[in-house]
Design a protein around this motif. Structure first.
Motif, PDB file in Angstrom:
ATOM      1  N   SER A  23     -11.770 -31.678  61.152  1.00  0.00           N
ATOM      2  CA  SER A  23     -10.428 -31.650  61.717  1.00  0.00           C
ATOM      3  C   SER A  23     -10.480 -31.924  63.211  1.00  0.00           C
ATOM      4  O   SER A  23     -11.379 -31.492  63.909  1.00  0.00           O
ATOM      5  N   GLU A  24      -9.476 -32.635  63.689  1.00  0.00           N
ATOM      6  CA  GLU A  24      -9.373 -32.851  65.132  1.00  0.00           C
ATOM      7  C   GLU A  24      -8.953 -31.569  65.836  1.00  0.00           C
ATOM      8  O   GLU A  24      -9.148 -31.430  67.032  1.00  0.00           O
ATOM      9  N   GLY A  25      -8.397 -30.622  65.065  1.00  0.00           N
ATOM     10  CA  GLY A  25      -7.983 -29.361  65.671  1.00  0.00           C
ATOM     11  C   GLY A  25      -6.661 -29.485  66.389  1.00  0.00           C
ATOM     12  O   GLY A  25      -6.141 -30.569  66.598  1.00  0.00           O
ATOM     13  N   ILE A  26      -6.118 -28.349  66.732  1.00  0.00           N
ATOM     14  CA  ILE A  26      -4.876 -28.298  67.507  1.00  0.00           C
ATOM     15  C   ILE A  26      -5.222 -27.679  68.843  1.00  0.00           C
ATOM     16  O   ILE A  26      -5.488 -26.498  68.949  1.00  0.00           O
ATOM     17  N   GLN A  27      -5.275 -28.469  69.865  1.00  0.00           N
ATOM     18  CA  GLN A  27      -5.707 -27.993  71.161  1.00  0.00           C
ATOM     19  C   GLN A  27      -4.543 -27.329  71.916  1.00  0.00           C
ATOM     20  O   GLN A  27      -3.413 -27.806  71.867  1.00  0.00           O
ATOM     21  N   ARG A  28      -4.857 -26.229  72.586  1.00  0.00           N
ATOM     22  CA  ARG A  28      -3.862 -25.617  73.460  1.00  0.00           C
ATOM     23  C   ARG A  28      -3.658 -26.518  74.666  1.00  0.00           C
ATOM     24  O   ARG A  28      -4.612 -27.008  75.248  1.00  0.00           O
ATOM     25  N   ARG A  29      -2.420 -26.725  75.027  1.00  0.00           N
ATOM     26  CA  ARG A  29      -2.108 -27.584  76.163  1.00  0.00           C
ATOM     27  C   ARG A  29      -1.673 -26.729  77.346  1.00  0.00           C
ATOM     28  O   ARG A  29      -0.751 -25.927  77.242  1.00  0.00           O
ATOM     29  N   TYR A  30      -2.351 -26.905  78.471  1.00  0.00           N
ATOM     30  CA  TYR A  30      -2.010 -26.200  79.706  1.00  0.00           C
ATOM     31  C   TYR A  30      -1.229 -27.131  80.620  1.00  0.00           C
ATOM     32  O   TYR A  30      -1.458 -28.354  80.643  1.00  0.00           O
ATOM     33  N   HIS A  31      -0.331 -26.551  81.385  1.00  0.00           N
ATOM     34  CA  HIS A  31       0.481 -27.302  82.341  1.00  0.00           C
ATOM     35  C   HIS A  31       0.437 -26.563  83.677  1.00  0.00           C
ATOM     36  O   HIS A  31       0.881 -25.411  83.767  1.00  0.00           O
ATOM     37  N   TYR A  32      -0.098 -27.227  84.695  1.00  0.00           N
ATOM     38  CA  TYR A  32      -0.148 -26.640  86.032  1.00  0.00           C
ATOM     39  C   TYR A  32       1.183 -26.871  86.723  1.00  0.00           C
ATOM     40  O   TYR A  32       1.678 -28.011  86.801  1.00  0.00           O
ATOM     41  N   ILE A  33       1.780 -25.802  87.231  1.00  0.00           N
ATOM     42  CA  ILE A  33       3.075 -25.882  87.915  1.00  0.00           C
ATOM     43  C   ILE A  33       2.834 -25.620  89.398  1.00  0.00           C
ATOM     44  O   ILE A  33       2.517 -24.488  89.797  1.00  0.00           O
ATOM     45  N   GLU A  63     -10.831 -25.764  80.337  1.00  0.00           N
ATOM     46  CA  GLU A  63      -9.684 -26.657  80.217  1.00  0.00           C
ATOM     47  C   GLU A  63      -8.613 -26.294  81.246  1.00  0.00           C
ATOM     48  O   GLU A  63      -7.996 -27.184  81.862  1.00  0.00           O
ATOM     49  N   LEU A  64      -8.402 -25.002  81.456  1.00  0.00           N
ATOM     50  CA  LEU A  64      -7.418 -24.567  82.446  1.00  0.00           C
ATOM     51  C   LEU A  64      -7.833 -25.018  83.841  1.00  0.00           C
ATOM     52  O   LEU A  64      -7.005 -25.524  84.620  1.00  0.00           O
ATOM     53  N   LYS A  65      -9.107 -24.853  84.175  1.00  0.00           N
ATOM     54  CA  LYS A  65      -9.583 -25.276  85.505  1.00  0.00           C
ATOM     55  C   LYS A  65      -9.415 -26.775  85.689  1.00  0.00           C
ATOM     56  O   LYS A  65      -9.023 -27.247  86.767  1.00  0.00           O
ATOM     57  N   ASN A  66      -9.697 -27.536  84.639  1.00  0.00           N
ATOM     58  CA  ASN A  66      -9.527 -28.992  84.732  1.00  0.00           C
ATOM     59  C   ASN A  66      -8.066 -29.370  84.905  1.00  0.00           C
ATOM     60  O   ASN A  66      -7.738 -30.359  85.569  1.00  0.00           O
ATOM     61  N   THR A  67      -7.174 -28.574  84.312  1.00  0.00           N
ATOM     62  CA  THR A  67      -5.740 -28.848  84.430  1.00  0.00           C
ATOM     63  C   THR A  67      -5.253 -28.609  85.854  1.00  0.00           C
ATOM     64  O   THR A  67      -4.445 -29.374  86.386  1.00  0.00           O
TER      65      THR A  67
END
Length: 368
Positions: A22-32, A63-67
């Motif tokens: 499965s490709e999986g369902i990745q959590r998406r982060y958004h930096y504001i 992933e959060l740090k990269n965002t």
């Protein structure tokens, strides 16, 4: 059942295909990149995405740090000090029966003794009572375990540690204990920190010496982007930029049959969720906390024509999370097709139910 016949046809086409990763369902982060207090940031994320960021593991943290990808000193995430009491089985704490009001010390688990509740250190070994949702029974265990070990035992062999909803429950459990000197674990515990979206992630990434609650008012959590993303407890009234997360799954708190749930998800989102990896199972457990029903529909369906379970997306069921005996709990002589649901409490295992049952359900969200 047109939906069921269509899904059976989809499955037959895919029946001989190998199970794919499965490709999986990745959590998406958004930096504001706006400065707000923690509460203002929480409100913004809930209005525009899902919530302030929850972090479940080091991969999420990376992933959060990269965002964020800048040298902001502090960036809000959704972890806040609350000290609230919770039930291991989930659901709100509406009834309390303390012998004396709990203090703010580290005794963060609860026992029942002589019909009333007391704080007790979670690492003390005590007897305990499990709840079994299938039989609706209370099971007292006279072995002595710490609260966490008792919780683990109940979830493995039954559903969970007991939840006391009202005075009637409390009296029943008191009668089962039947010994005024015996202290027995119940499923009530207090977690000093809680995520804004109320998920039960235990992942922490504190900087050494944190949290220190300097000054006695540092109740919110910020990521220090100048220090490898390590976490600090800081005052919630500080003004920082922040990270929101957007979940790919949504719990629908309506009671529909399985076929009605498929139709609803396809008309309003993408589809009923297919749990084809452990990662997606974890995401399913995150959204189950607010379920109104003991079971919640998944996109899992039994094909009468070939006698095998399959997902609404047409994939063969490779990843398995069945409760014992449920995978084979299908009698092809039954007039009603069975579908798959997940337990909203306990270990969140899959069970087989007639598709006409009316349950909450989980959809895949539309992409924004």
């Amino acid at each position: 059942m047109q939906v069921a016949r269509t899904l059976d046809a989809m499955f037959i086409l895919a029946f001989f295909a190998l199970c794919s990763l499965s490709e999986g369902i990745q959590r998406r982060y958004h930096y504001i990149n706006m400065n707000k207090t923690w509460t203002e940031a929480q409100r913004y994320c809930r209005e525009n995405y899902t919530d302030l960021a929850t972090v479940h593991n080091i991969n999420d943290m990376n992933e959060l740090k990269n965002t964020v990808n800048n040298n902001q000193k502090y960036v809000w995430i959704g972890l806040k000090r609350t000290g609230e009491w919770k039930w291991s089985l989930g659901g709100p704490v509406k009834y309390l029966n303390w012998e004396t009001e709990p203090s703010d010390n580290t005794n963060n688990c609860a026992v029942m003794r002589n019909g009333t509740w007391r704080q007790q250190d979670c690492d003390v070994a005590s007897q305990f009572i499990c709840y079994n949702d299938s039989s609706k029974a209370y099971i007292i265990d006279t072995s002595s375990k710490t609260w966490r070990d008792a919780q683990r035992f109940c979830r493995q062999h039954h559903t969970d540690l007991i939840k006391v909803r009202n005075q009637t429950d409390n009296q029943l459990i008191h009668n089962i204990i039947n010994d005024p000197q015996r202290s027995v674990w119940i499923g009530l515990f207090r977690d000093s920190w809680e995520w804004s979206d109320h998920t039960d992630s235990t992942f922490r990434y504190w900087k050494s010496g944190q949290p220190d609650n300097y000054g006695g008012y540092e109740d919110c959590t910020a990521v220090d982007m100048n220090n490898e993303g390590k976490w600090h407890d800081v005052s919630c009234s500080d003004s920082n930029t922040f990270v929101c997360h957007e979940d790919e799954l949504i719990l629908i708190q309506e009671n529909l049959s399985w076929t009605e749930a498929v139709t609803y998800c396809r008309e309003n989102h993408v589809d009923l969720v297919s749990v084809d990896s452990q990662e997606i199972q974890l995401m399913v457990t995150e959204v189950l906390h607010h379920a109104w029903t003991a079971e919640v529909w998944l996109g899992l369906h039994h094909s009468c024509s070939v006698g095998i379970w399959f997902w609404v997306n047409g994939e063969v069921v490779c990843y398995q999370n069945w409760a014992p005996g449920n995978e084979a709990a299908v009698d092809n002589s039954e007039s009603e097709v069975r579908s798959g649901a997940v337990q909203s409490g306990g270990d969140h295992l899959w069970i087989s139910l007639p598709g006409s049952h009316k349950l909450n359900f989980i959809c895949r969200r539309k992409e924004k």
